[in-house]
Structure formats: structure tokens, C-alpha cells
Design an enzyme around this catalytic site. Structure first.
Site, PDB file in Angstrom:
ATOM      1  N   SER A 131     -15.876  81.597 -67.878  1.00 43.33           N
ATOM      2  CA  SER A 131     -16.280  82.629 -67.646  1.00 43.33           C
ATOM      3  C   SER A 131     -15.959  83.807 -66.908  1.00 43.33           C
ATOM      4  O   SER A 131     -15.556  83.466 -66.145  1.00 43.33           O
ATOM      5  CB  SER A 131     -18.157  82.875 -68.132  1.00 43.33           C
ATOM      6  OG  SER A 131     -18.437  84.557 -68.241  1.00 43.33           O
ATOM      7  N   TYR A 156     -25.675  81.937 -64.061  1.00 45.23           N
ATOM      8  CA  TYR A 156     -24.918  81.579 -65.439  1.00 45.23           C
ATOM      9  C   TYR A 156     -23.715  81.655 -64.812  1.00 45.23           C
ATOM     10  O   TYR A 156     -22.325  80.904 -64.142  1.00 45.23           O
ATOM     11  CB  TYR A 156     -24.822  82.524 -66.061  1.00 45.23           C
ATOM     12  CG  TYR A 156     -23.269  82.875 -68.046  1.00 45.23           C
ATOM     13  CD1 TYR A 156     -23.554  81.487 -68.184  1.00 45.23           C
ATOM     14  CD2 TYR A 156     -22.941  83.068 -67.865  1.00 45.23           C
ATOM     15  CE1 TYR A 156     -22.738  81.575 -69.612  1.00 45.23           C
ATOM     16  CE2 TYR A 156     -21.490  83.382 -68.286  1.00 45.23           C
ATOM     17  CZ  TYR A 156     -22.017  82.613 -68.946  1.00 45.23           C
ATOM     18  OH  TYR A 156     -20.937  82.347 -69.905  1.00 45.23           O
TER      19      TYR A 156
END
Length: 326
Positions: A131, A156
Site C-alpha cells: 500500500s 494498517y
């Protein structure tokens, strides 16, 4: 690479659905895995899945990556040439209040994927989702893969950086190819309801105000789903790629959030959407912008969809999905 049997995890999810559909259309045999978790409404996942199930060349197992035995059975029976791991617990803000699920899915689940690749009779090529969140508080734009990413600002992001490190270790020790992709704000038809494009369209269509963080001074490298899928397919097909690498995969444009809002409002026929200006959220960053030089050099990746083209396509799907006329 002569990959024909592709295992895609997260096929009821946004990117996994589009990738599986493209691969089947190009003659690949695809096996999908998804656990249909309820992070966002399962009805959208079921609708994506129903489309895939209707296609010849698609097989599926409803399973969780944390269930190692189920994953091992899929690897044993399907014998993939290539694995594309897109299943993960997504969302920066959700990780602040629900950390446990990120460890289960993004750490334990990814570890199980690596173990299955390690023990496969013929080791598959692994492509996996990282990501742009790994860049954390980096302020040098565009973000490039040679920048340090040692200071994530959300759990995350930390799990995604962990995936990159774990993949490097397994690739080095056990000799299989592992390629990571740092996705930059993917949007498009069948997109996730927790992402900005959907959230804004949904609120506007119901006459509700939208929350605009950092008082609108937000910039994002919004990347249309078709461009993402084209990059992934190119890497599945490519013969000459390194044993381990991490690539940015984005649009190579940093768009002002307010411009995105204006396009969505226009496509919905709303002259002036109501907005609530908010401060920056914990775990968020003011700007993202991808350097795509490395992926361009590797497979000729070249995104072609600006938001002026992609957002109207998203809104056209959104109106059909929601039953909005006009």
C-alpha cells in the site's frame, strides 16, 4: 512467464474481482478465495462474486487466509503457476479501532500464503498487495520505492510494510519470486464503500453533507481500476522480472481532493454539495503521489485514465447500483 493457472485471493473484493474478470477474459484459469468479511456490506461482495461464478474458467473456495489447512488444500488441488494475494483487511482508520483483524488477516494470513508458496511442489510466482500507506509521513513527492518507509503512521501501514519484509525473507530463503505492489487510492466501478469516491457520492445522492478532512487541502494519486489491473496482468505475463521487488502502482498524478468532489457533484447533477470541513484525521497523510518509473521500466506500465474520465465511469456505475435515475 507461461502462467496459466492463477490463484487470486480476495476475488469478492474490489481489485480482486476486476483482476479475476480480466484474467478469465484473457484465457487464464482462475481460482478465487474470499471470506466475505463484513467490513463493508457483504451484498456488494456477493454481487461481484455472482458475476465471476457465471464465467467459465473460474473456480472458488470460501475460505479465510488465517485457515492454513484450507489454504494448503487449495494449493495442493489447484497447483497455481502464479498467486496474486489481494485479500487483506483494508482501511487506515479502521485499524485504529479494530487492530486485531489486521493481525489475523494481514500478518497471519500472509504468513500462510508464504508458507504455501514455500512448500508448493512447483513454486509459484507471488504478487501481493502492499500500500502507498507505507510511506507514512514522507514529505518528498513523488513517493519513490527507494525512500525510507520505516515510520508508518497506522497499524494498517505497519502490516503492509511487514508483508514486504516477510516476502523478502521467504523469497531469499526459499527461492520463489515475490513482487509487491504499493497501490495508490484505487477507484472505479464496483469500488469499496469506505473509499472517498463512494462515500462522497453516497452522501451527495442522499442530500447529506460530506466530511472533508484537512479543510480540503488533501491531494491523492487517484488510480482508476483498469490501469491497476493492466499493470498486474503485465506482471503476471512478464518473463524477465526480478526474484524480489516492490513497485509503486499509481496514476502518477496528485489530484486535489476538492477537484474530485467537484467532478462527482457535477456527474450527480448537484450544483453545490454541502460540506463539513474537518481537521486531519489520525493516521492520515495530506498528500500521495506515485513515481511509477520502476514499474514502467519493468513492464511498460502506463496509466491512461485521469479523474476527468474515470470518475464519470464510477458515477455511472454508482447510479445504476443505487437505482438512481438521471
Amino acid at each position: 512467464m507461461a502462467s496459466k493457472r492463477i490463484l487470486v485471493t480476495g476475488t469478492a473484493g474490489f481489485i480482486g474481482f476486476h483482476l479475476a474478470k480480466r484474467l478469465i477474459g484473457e484465457g487464464f484459469e482462475v481460482f478465487g478465495i474470499d471470506n466475505f468479511n463484513d467490513y463493508y456490506p457483504v451484498a456488494l461482495k456477493e454481487a461481484r462474486h455472482a458475476q465471476l461464478e457465471a464465467l467459465p474458467g473460474y473456480s472458488f473456495a470460501r475460505a479465510d487466509l488465517a485457515d492454513k489447512a484450507a489454504l494448503e488444500a487449495v494449493f495442493r488441488d489447484f497447483r497455481p503457476d502464479c498467486v496474486v494475494n489481494l485479500a487483506a483487511q483494508a482501511g487506515v482508520r479502521y485499524s485504529i479501532t479494530n487492530p486485531d483483524v489486521y493481525i489475523d488477516s494481514n500478518i497471519i494470513g500472509f504468513f500462510n500464503i508464504l508458507e504455501c508458496c514455500r512448500h508448493a511442489e512447483t513454486k509459484p510466482r507471488l504478487l501481493y498487495a502492499s500500500s502507498s500507506s507505507v510511506y507514512g509521513g514522507n514529505k518528498t513527492l513523488p513517493f519513490s520505492e527507494d525512500q525510507a518507509v520505516d515510520h508508518p503512521v497506522s497499524l494498517y501501514a505497519a502490516t503492509k510494510k511487514s508483508n514486504e519484509l516477510m516476502a523478502h525473507c521467504y523469497s531469499h530463503l526459499y527461492g520463489f519470486q515475490a513482487l509487491g505492489f504499493r497501490f495508490f487510492t484505487v477507484y472505479g466501478p464496483w469500488g469499496r464503500p469506505d473509499m472517498a469516491a463512494y462515500l462522497f457520492a453516497d452522501a451527495m445522492s442522499r442530500g447529506e453533507p460530506i466530511k472533508v478532512f484537512n479543510n480540503g487541502e488533501m491531494y491523492r494519486d487517484f488510480t482508476f481500476i483498469d490501469d491497476i489491473v493492466s499493470g498486474l496482468v503485465a506482471c503476471i505475463r512478464a518473463e524477465d522480472l526480478p526474484q524480489y521487488e516492490v513497485y509503486n502502482i499509481g496514476n502518477h498524478r496528485s489530484e486535489r481532493l476538492m477537484d474530485m468532489i467537484a467532478i462527482i457533484a457535477h456527474e450527480l447533477g448537484i450544483e453545490k454539495p454541502a460540506m463539513i470541513m474537518m481537521p486531519m484525521q489520525d493516521g492520515d497523510v495530506p498528500a500521495t503521489y506515485a513515481s511509477i518509473d520502476k514499474l514502467r521500466a519493468a513492464v511498460g506500465y502506463e496509466p491512461t485514465t485521469p479523474i476527468q474520465v474515470g470518475l464519470p465511469k464510477f458515477i455511472s456505475w454508482f447510479k445504476e447500483w443505487k437505482g438512481i435515475r438521471g
